[in-house]
Design a protein around this motif. Structure first.
Motif, PDB file in Angstrom:
ATOM      1  N   LEU A   1       0.832  -1.202   0.000  1.00  0.00           N
ATOM      2  CA  LEU A   1       0.000   0.000   0.000  1.00  0.00           C
ATOM      3  C   LEU A   1       0.867   1.253   0.000  1.00  0.00           C
ATOM      4  O   LEU A   1       0.621   2.206  -0.755  1.00  0.00           O
ATOM      5  CB  LEU A   1      -0.901  -0.008   1.237  1.00  0.00           C
ATOM      6  N   LEU A   2       1.907   1.258   0.822  1.00  0.00           N
ATOM      7  CA  LEU A   2       2.798   2.414   0.896  1.00  0.00           C
ATOM      8  C   LEU A   2       3.614   2.594  -0.378  1.00  0.00           C
ATOM      9  O   LEU A   2       4.141   3.679  -0.637  1.00  0.00           O
ATOM     10  CB  LEU A   2       3.728   2.278   2.099  1.00  0.00           C
ATOM     11  N   ALA A   3       3.708   1.526  -1.159  1.00  0.00           N
ATOM     12  CA  ALA A   3       4.411   1.609  -2.443  1.00  0.00           C
ATOM     13  C   ALA A   3       3.455   1.947  -3.583  1.00  0.00           C
ATOM     14  O   ALA A   3       3.864   1.967  -4.750  1.00  0.00           O
ATOM     15  CB  ALA A   3       5.126   0.291  -2.728  1.00  0.00           C
ATOM     16  N   GLY A   4       2.185   2.192  -3.245  1.00  0.00           N
ATOM     17  CA  GLY A   4       1.227   2.629  -4.253  1.00  0.00           C
ATOM     18  C   GLY A   4       0.298   1.576  -4.794  1.00  0.00           C
ATOM     19  O   GLY A   4      -0.494   1.856  -5.703  1.00  0.00           O
ATOM     20  N   ALA A   5       0.340   0.360  -4.259  1.00  0.00           N
ATOM     21  CA  ALA A   5      -0.515  -0.713  -4.760  1.00  0.00           C
ATOM     22  C   ALA A   5      -1.890  -0.665  -4.106  1.00  0.00           C
ATOM     23  O   ALA A   5      -2.048  -0.175  -2.986  1.00  0.00           O
ATOM     24  CB  ALA A   5       0.134  -2.070  -4.505  1.00  0.00           C
ATOM     25  N   ASN A   6      -2.875  -1.204  -4.806  1.00  0.00           N
ATOM     26  CA  ASN A   6      -4.214  -1.343  -4.246  1.00  0.00           C
ATOM     27  C   ASN A   6      -4.288  -2.664  -3.495  1.00  0.00           C
ATOM     28  O   ASN A   6      -4.134  -3.725  -4.077  1.00  0.00           O
ATOM     29  CB  ASN A   6      -5.264  -1.323  -5.366  1.00  0.00           C
ATOM     30  N   VAL A   7      -4.520  -2.598  -2.192  1.00  0.00           N
ATOM     31  CA  VAL A   7      -4.609  -3.826  -1.398  1.00  0.00           C
ATOM     32  C   VAL A   7      -5.925  -3.873  -0.630  1.00  0.00           C
ATOM     33  O   VAL A   7      -6.059  -4.579   0.359  1.00  0.00           O
ATOM     34  CB  VAL A   7      -3.424  -3.951  -0.418  1.00  0.00           C
ATOM     35  N   LYS A   8      -6.905  -3.127  -1.095  1.00  0.00           N
ATOM     36  CA  LYS A   8      -8.191  -3.076  -0.413  1.00  0.00           C
ATOM     37  C   LYS A   8      -9.074  -4.239  -0.844  1.00  0.00           C
ATOM     38  O   LYS A   8      -9.379  -4.401  -2.019  1.00  0.00           O
ATOM     39  CB  LYS A   8      -8.893  -1.745  -0.708  1.00  0.00           C
ATOM     40  N   GLY A   9      -9.473  -5.059   0.112  1.00  0.00           N
ATOM     41  CA  GLY A   9     -10.407  -6.133  -0.159  1.00  0.00           C
ATOM     42  C   GLY A   9      -9.739  -7.452  -0.499  1.00  0.00           C
ATOM     43  O   GLY A   9      -8.549  -7.520  -0.834  1.00  0.00           O
ATOM     44  N   GLU A  10     -10.507  -8.509  -0.426  1.00  0.00           N
ATOM     45  CA  GLU A  10      -9.990  -9.854  -0.669  1.00  0.00           C
ATOM     46  C   GLU A  10      -9.433 -10.045  -2.076  1.00  0.00           C
ATOM     47  O   GLU A  10      -8.384 -10.678  -2.230  1.00  0.00           O
ATOM     48  CB  GLU A  10     -11.084 -10.897  -0.391  1.00  0.00           C
ATOM     49  N   PRO A  11     -10.103  -9.559  -3.133  1.00  0.00           N
ATOM     50  CA  PRO A  11      -9.536  -9.763  -4.471  1.00  0.00           C
ATOM     51  C   PRO A  11      -8.107  -9.234  -4.595  1.00  0.00           C
ATOM     52  O   PRO A  11      -7.230  -9.903  -5.158  1.00  0.00           O
ATOM     53  CB  PRO A  11     -10.503  -8.994  -5.380  1.00  0.00           C
ATOM     54  N   ALA A  12      -7.870  -8.043  -4.047  1.00  0.00           N
ATOM     55  CA  ALA A  12      -6.530  -7.452  -4.138  1.00  0.00           C
ATOM     56  C   ALA A  12      -5.529  -8.237  -3.310  1.00  0.00           C
ATOM     57  O   ALA A  12      -4.388  -8.456  -3.731  1.00  0.00           O
ATOM     58  CB  ALA A  12      -6.563  -5.995  -3.679  1.00  0.00           C
ATOM     59  N   LEU A  13      -5.931  -8.693  -2.118  1.00  0.00           N
ATOM     60  CA  LEU A  13      -5.013  -9.423  -1.245  1.00  0.00           C
ATOM     61  C   LEU A  13      -4.685 -10.806  -1.803  1.00  0.00           C
ATOM     62  O   LEU A  13      -3.536 -11.255  -1.744  1.00  0.00           O
ATOM     63  CB  LEU A  13      -5.621  -9.553   0.153  1.00  0.00           C
ATOM     64  N   ILE A  14      -5.681 -11.476  -2.351  1.00  0.00           N
ATOM     65  CA  ILE A  14      -5.419 -12.788  -2.951  1.00  0.00           C
ATOM     66  C   ILE A  14      -4.454 -12.637  -4.125  1.00  0.00           C
ATOM     67  O   ILE A  14      -3.522 -13.421  -4.294  1.00  0.00           O
ATOM     68  CB  ILE A  14      -6.734 -13.459  -3.397  1.00  0.00           C
ATOM     69  N   GLY A  15      -4.662 -11.596  -4.930  1.00  0.00           N
ATOM     70  CA  GLY A  15      -3.756 -11.353  -6.046  1.00  0.00           C
ATOM     71  C   GLY A  15      -2.359 -10.981  -5.605  1.00  0.00           C
ATOM     72  O   GLY A  15      -1.388 -11.272  -6.294  1.00  0.00           O
ATOM     73  N   LEU A  16      -2.255 -10.333  -4.445  1.00  0.00           N
ATOM     74  CA  LEU A  16      -0.945  -9.916  -3.936  1.00  0.00           C
ATOM     75  C   LEU A  16      -0.164 -11.092  -3.360  1.00  0.00           C
ATOM     76  O   LEU A  16       1.048 -11.197  -3.558  1.00  0.00           O
ATOM     77  CB  LEU A  16      -1.122  -8.852  -2.853  1.00  0.00           C
ATOM     78  N   LEU A  17      -0.848 -11.987  -2.664  1.00  0.00           N
ATOM     79  CA  LEU A  17      -0.180 -13.019  -1.873  1.00  0.00           C
ATOM     80  C   LEU A  17      -0.182 -14.404  -2.498  1.00  0.00           C
ATOM     81  O   LEU A  17       0.512 -15.301  -2.000  1.00  0.00           O
ATOM     82  CB  LEU A  17      -0.843 -13.107  -0.489  1.00  0.00           C
ATOM     83  N   THR A  18      -0.937 -14.605  -3.554  1.00  0.00           N
ATOM     84  CA  THR A  18      -1.021 -15.938  -4.156  1.00  0.00           C
ATOM     85  C   THR A  18      -1.102 -15.852  -5.671  1.00  0.00           C
ATOM     86  O   THR A  18      -1.392 -14.803  -6.245  1.00  0.00           O
ATOM     87  CB  THR A  18      -2.264 -16.716  -3.666  1.00  0.00           C
TER      88      THR A  18
END
Length: 265
Positions: free
Chosen positions: A158-175
């Motif tokens: 998030l601090l680097a400018g990515a969208n991490v709001k909500g499950e879709p964004a988190l799943i895409g970030l971590l898996t």
């Protein structure tokens, strides 16, 4: 920010300075001008200082709480802009450092899971060898580490400018779910009654646990709602629920005795 620093992230000196300035502003905004006036008078302050403090005290006494909050928050946009600008040069580097930690833990969890299913019942370990028992025990510890690292990595993204709001964004970030069934992926992501929570459920679907490259990160779409369709058979019409995320949504329809699937309407 504190959690990022605790896990090896570097906080720029310029950011610390901007943060201290903001903290000082908040502290000054919450201070009582009446107290400052009293202390200044007791300390023998000059008339100009007393006049300034007296004016501030009068304004504060007359102002409502929302009005005071408006004044206090008036500098917030400038403060946040300064904080972002100060942290920006380090943002990508900190994300990369935390991503490496997450990927290392994820790879270790997968390695242990290849030795023994982390969700195996403990009673099955009675006759297992020492390496297997150790892998079963360590898997839970590594899962806990992943639980800790995942939100910190999301903060860094998030601090680097990515969208991490909500499950879709988190799943895409971590898996990387690859070709796994989309609805099963979301069910696994929300698994919290497993010994190793979501992590064992995800790898059981052959989902890769990895931190996305920020330039390639994109949300993982939520599954479409289940659909109710109607089946016309030789004994009438009935409704069935099908999953549009299945490769062949109607393949799971169970026909009753004496019924033949004629068409979907």
């Amino acid at each position: 920010m504190a959690r990022i620093a605790e896990h090896g992230g570097t906080i720029p000196a310029a950011y610390r300075k901007a943060e201290q300035r903001w903290d000082a502003w908040i502290e000054a905004s919450n201070a009582s001008p009446m107290t400052a006036l009293t202390n200044a008078y007791a300390d023998g302050a000059d008339e100009d200082t007393l006049a300034t403090l007296r004016a501030a005290a009068l304004i504060t006494e007359a102002a409502t709480a929302p009005q005071l909050a408006t004044v206090r928050n008036s500098v917030a946009p400038a403060a946040y802009s300064a904080l972002r600008a100060a942290y920006s040069p380090q943002a990508g580097k900190n994300y990369a450092k935390l991503a490496e930690q997450y990927n290392t833990a994820a790879a270790e969890f997968v390695r242990l899971a290849q030795i023994i299913d982390p969700e195996s019942d403990a009673k099955n370990l009675v006759s297992a060898d020492e390496d297997t028992r150790r892998a079963w025990l360590e898997a839970e510890l590594i899962a806990g580490k992943l639980d800790t690292l995942a939100p910190i990595l999301a903060d860094a993204a998030l601090l680097a400018g990515a969208n991490v709001k909500g499950e879709p964004a988190l799943i895409g970030l971590l898996t990387d779910p690859k070709s796994a069934h989309r609805r099963r992926v979301y069910e696994a992501w929300n698994a919290n009654d497993n010994r190793c929570n979501k992590w064992s459920a995800l790898i059981a679907l052959d989902v890769d646990l990895r931190a996305a490259d920020l330039g390639e990160h994109c949300p993982y779409r939520e599954p479409r709602p289940l659909e109710v369709q109607h089946i016309r058979g030789n004994i009438g019409v009935r409704s069935v629920t099908v999953d549009p995320e299945d490769d062949e949504p109607t393949s799971t329809v169970q026909l009753r005795d004496g019924e033949a699937l004629v068409s979907l309407i």
